[in-house]
Write a protein that holds these residues in place. Structure first.
Motif, PDB file in Angstrom:
ATOM      1  N   GLY A 155      64.504  30.077   6.469  1.00  0.00           N
ATOM      2  CA  GLY A 155      64.883  29.365   7.516  1.00  0.00           C
ATOM      3  C   GLY A 155      64.364  27.589   7.190  1.00  0.00           C
ATOM      4  O   GLY A 155      64.805  26.780   7.853  1.00  0.00           O
ATOM      5  N   LEU A 156      63.141  27.578   7.907  1.00  0.00           N
ATOM      6  CA  LEU A 156      62.519  25.616   7.528  1.00  0.00           C
ATOM      7  C   LEU A 156      63.877  25.327   5.933  1.00  0.00           C
ATOM      8  O   LEU A 156      64.344  23.981   6.690  1.00  0.00           O
ATOM      9  CB  LEU A 156      61.258  25.466   6.963  1.00  0.00           C
ATOM     10  CG  LEU A 156      60.958  25.944   7.441  1.00  0.00           C
ATOM     11  CD1 LEU A 156      58.875  26.054   7.198  1.00  0.00           C
ATOM     12  CD2 LEU A 156      59.812  25.308   9.185  1.00  0.00           C
ATOM     13  N   ARG A 181      63.062  26.831  11.747  1.00  0.00           N
ATOM     14  CA  ARG A 181      62.678  28.247  11.447  1.00  0.00           C
ATOM     15  C   ARG A 181      63.481  29.541  11.596  1.00  0.00           C
ATOM     16  O   ARG A 181      64.583  30.263  11.161  1.00  0.00           O
ATOM     17  CB  ARG A 181      61.558  29.055  11.130  1.00  0.00           C
ATOM     18  CG  ARG A 181      60.904  30.027  10.381  1.00  0.00           C
ATOM     19  CD  ARG A 181      59.398  30.729  10.266  1.00  0.00           C
ATOM     20  NE  ARG A 181      59.215  31.178  11.079  1.00  0.00           N
ATOM     21  CZ  ARG A 181      58.718  31.832  11.601  1.00  0.00           C
ATOM     22  NH1 ARG A 181      57.522  32.836  10.706  1.00  0.00           N
ATOM     23  NH2 ARG A 181      58.391  32.517  12.267  1.00  0.00           N
ATOM     24  N   ASP A 182      63.471  30.293  13.079  1.00  0.00           N
ATOM     25  CA  ASP A 182      63.562  31.047  13.373  1.00  0.00           C
ATOM     26  C   ASP A 182      65.241  30.723  14.161  1.00  0.00           C
ATOM     27  O   ASP A 182      66.553  31.653  13.714  1.00  0.00           O
ATOM     28  CB  ASP A 182      62.965  31.461  15.364  1.00  0.00           C
ATOM     29  CG  ASP A 182      61.560  31.410  14.656  1.00  0.00           C
ATOM     30  OD1 ASP A 182      60.983  31.924  13.637  1.00  0.00           O
ATOM     31  OD2 ASP A 182      60.590  31.617  16.528  1.00  0.00           O
ATOM     32  N   THR A 203      60.353  32.658   6.425  1.00  0.00           N
ATOM     33  CA  THR A 203      59.585  31.317   6.612  1.00  0.00           C
ATOM     34  C   THR A 203      60.591  30.378   6.070  1.00  0.00           C
ATOM     35  O   THR A 203      61.022  29.214   6.397  1.00  0.00           O
ATOM     36  CB  THR A 203      58.436  31.635   6.508  1.00  0.00           C
ATOM     37  OG1 THR A 203      58.078  32.132   7.600  1.00  0.00           O
ATOM     38  CG2 THR A 203      57.378  30.491   6.483  1.00  0.00           C
ATOM     39  N   MET A 260      54.504  32.582  10.307  1.00  0.00           N
ATOM     40  CA  MET A 260      54.493  31.342   9.427  1.00  0.00           C
ATOM     41  C   MET A 260      53.503  31.152   7.919  1.00  0.00           C
ATOM     42  O   MET A 260      52.864  30.287   7.895  1.00  0.00           O
ATOM     43  CB  MET A 260      53.784  29.576  10.306  1.00  0.00           C
ATOM     44  CG  MET A 260      54.194  28.914   9.445  1.00  0.00           C
ATOM     45  SD  MET A 260      56.810  28.855   9.493  1.00  0.00           S
ATOM     46  CE  MET A 260      56.782  28.480  11.627  1.00  0.00           C
TER      47      MET A 260
END
Length: 410
Positions: free
Chosen positions: A243-244, A25-26, A240, A229
């Motif tokens: 990012g994912l 994610r980050d 979240t 999260m």
């Protein structure tokens, strides 16, 4: 079985999974979304200027190392790759080649720009000064350069029309590496369903990149807080989800999709900017490549800390002056992958500023591949020349200012 249960009861598998999700994610929101915008910007600038630059370079030889350093300084390897075939044509000097490679920022620059812009300003500023000084110095005093020039000139004379060529002035399709025998785009594979899936993935990827950029900007404005999260209609949820989704699609585009949208091996592929779709596709492929390596670097660092118990910052501090020397040695490896790992390690506080600077000067990125294919001797000599200023500047910074862990990191 008892040992496995004991291992599971420690909570380590859950911790490893949390690190995986967090890194996935980050990495996209904090790095890749910003990379996408930067790649788009430099792709446009590259398209608008490279034709005129070639014309001027051939007539203004006294400015060649300076221009080469400026081309190398642009994030990514496109600017540096442009200069390699010009050398074989006899349009630029060997000092210009070295100046370009010394200043080459490569794809690791995207990581530093996103995570440690102040450190990047100083590191790449020092690389640029070193590039100009060494470029002009090699043209005037360089050892073995005449021999390299003669050898490469013989290669250039034997090339056919399908051989070495500089980008055509005003061309909208730039085949920077076609001439050097490096892997370039192949034809799009004939799989209509996968092609449509890949094009859809590309479109959704840009939605995730736009959303990730907005979330990333808000993240910085809020002072880089811890983000839970979650998947709901909130800032944390958007952070979240974007990012994912963005990272998942980046992996798909890099490992699968690139074969069906006309961009073969990212990092060695041609840059095509004939229309908006090609420009967006190129930017997405380049960013996907960076994303894969950034996630790998995040996981290598985090898992390394947990599974080995070794604190890389303590290790690098104990290494002392060997840290910039080792980083300069890593820069000898062609390609951007290892350099992205080092840039990410710096952003994580694992290596000192002196090591980052040494690697920034020493690395040649993907730009060395064309030179390797044309003449291996020239490539080896160029790599040696780029390592000398890396060692001098990196070790000098370490001795004068100390390790400087975390300098300029957001």
């Amino acid at each position: 079985m008892g040992e496995f249960v004991s291992f599971a009861q420690t909570g380590l598998p859950n911790e490893l999974f949390d690190i995986l999700l967090g890194s996935v994610r980050d990495g996209f929101v904090q790095v890749s979304a910003f990379v996408a915008v930067t790649v788009l910007l430099f792709s446009y600038v590259q398209y608008r200027t490279d034709g005129r630059l070639v014309e001027r370079l051939e007539s203004e030889k006294k400015y060649q190392p300076l221009v080469g350093a400026l081309m190398g300084l642009t994030p990514g390897c496109g600017g540096a790759i442009v200069m390699m075939p010009l050398y074989v044509r006899g349009s630029v000097s060997f000092g210009t080649v070295v100046a370009t490679l010394v200043a080459t920022a490569g794809d690791s620059a995207f990581v530093i720009i996103a995570l440690a812009p102040e450190a990047g300003l100083y590191a790449y500023g020092l690389a640029f000064v070193s590039a100009v000084v060494f470029g002009y110095g090699i043209d005037r005093f360089g050892m073995g350069v005449d021999r390299i020039d003669r050898a490469v000139a013989r290669v250039g004379r034997t090339m056919t029309d399908g051989g070495v060529a500089a980008p055509a002035v005003g061309s909208q399709v730039h085949h920077y590496e076609d001439a050097q025998g490096c892997e370039v785009d192949g034809s799009v594979r004939d799989a209509p369903i996968l092609r449509r899936v890949s094009q859809a993935a590309l479109a959704v990827w840009w939605v995730a990149a736009a959303g990730g950029l907005a979330a990333g900007v808000l993240y910085l404005v809020r002072g880089a807080p811890d983000v839970p999260m979650v998947a709901d209609a909130s800032f944390a949820g958007a952070f979240t989800v974007f990012g994912l989704v963005g990272t998942t699609l980046s992996f798909y585009l890099y490992f699968v999709g690139r074969r069906y949208v006309g961009h073969g091996h990212v990092g060695k592929a041609r840059d095509t900017f004939g229309n908006v779709y090609e420009t967006l596709t190129h930017a997405a492929m380049e960013t996907s490549f960076v994303t894969v390596w950034v996630i790998a670097a995040y996981l290598l660092y985090e898992y390394g800390l947990i599974l080995t118990g070794v604190d890389l910052q303590v290790f690098a501090a104990a290494a002392g002056v060997l840290a910039p020397i080792g980083a300069a040695a890593v820069g000898l490896i062609p390609g951007c992958g290892p350099q992205i790992l080092l840039a990410t390690a710096y952003a994580e506080g694992a290596i000192p500023f002196s090591a980052l600077t040494a690697n920034a000067i020493s690395q040649d990125g993907d730009a060395l591949f064309p030179l390797i294919a044309i003449d291996k001797k020239a490539a080896v000599v160029a790599s040696i020349y780029t390592t000398i200023p890396a060692l001098v500047v990196g070790v000098g910074i370490h001795l004068v200012f100390g390790p400087m862990f975390g300098f300029g990191v957001l």
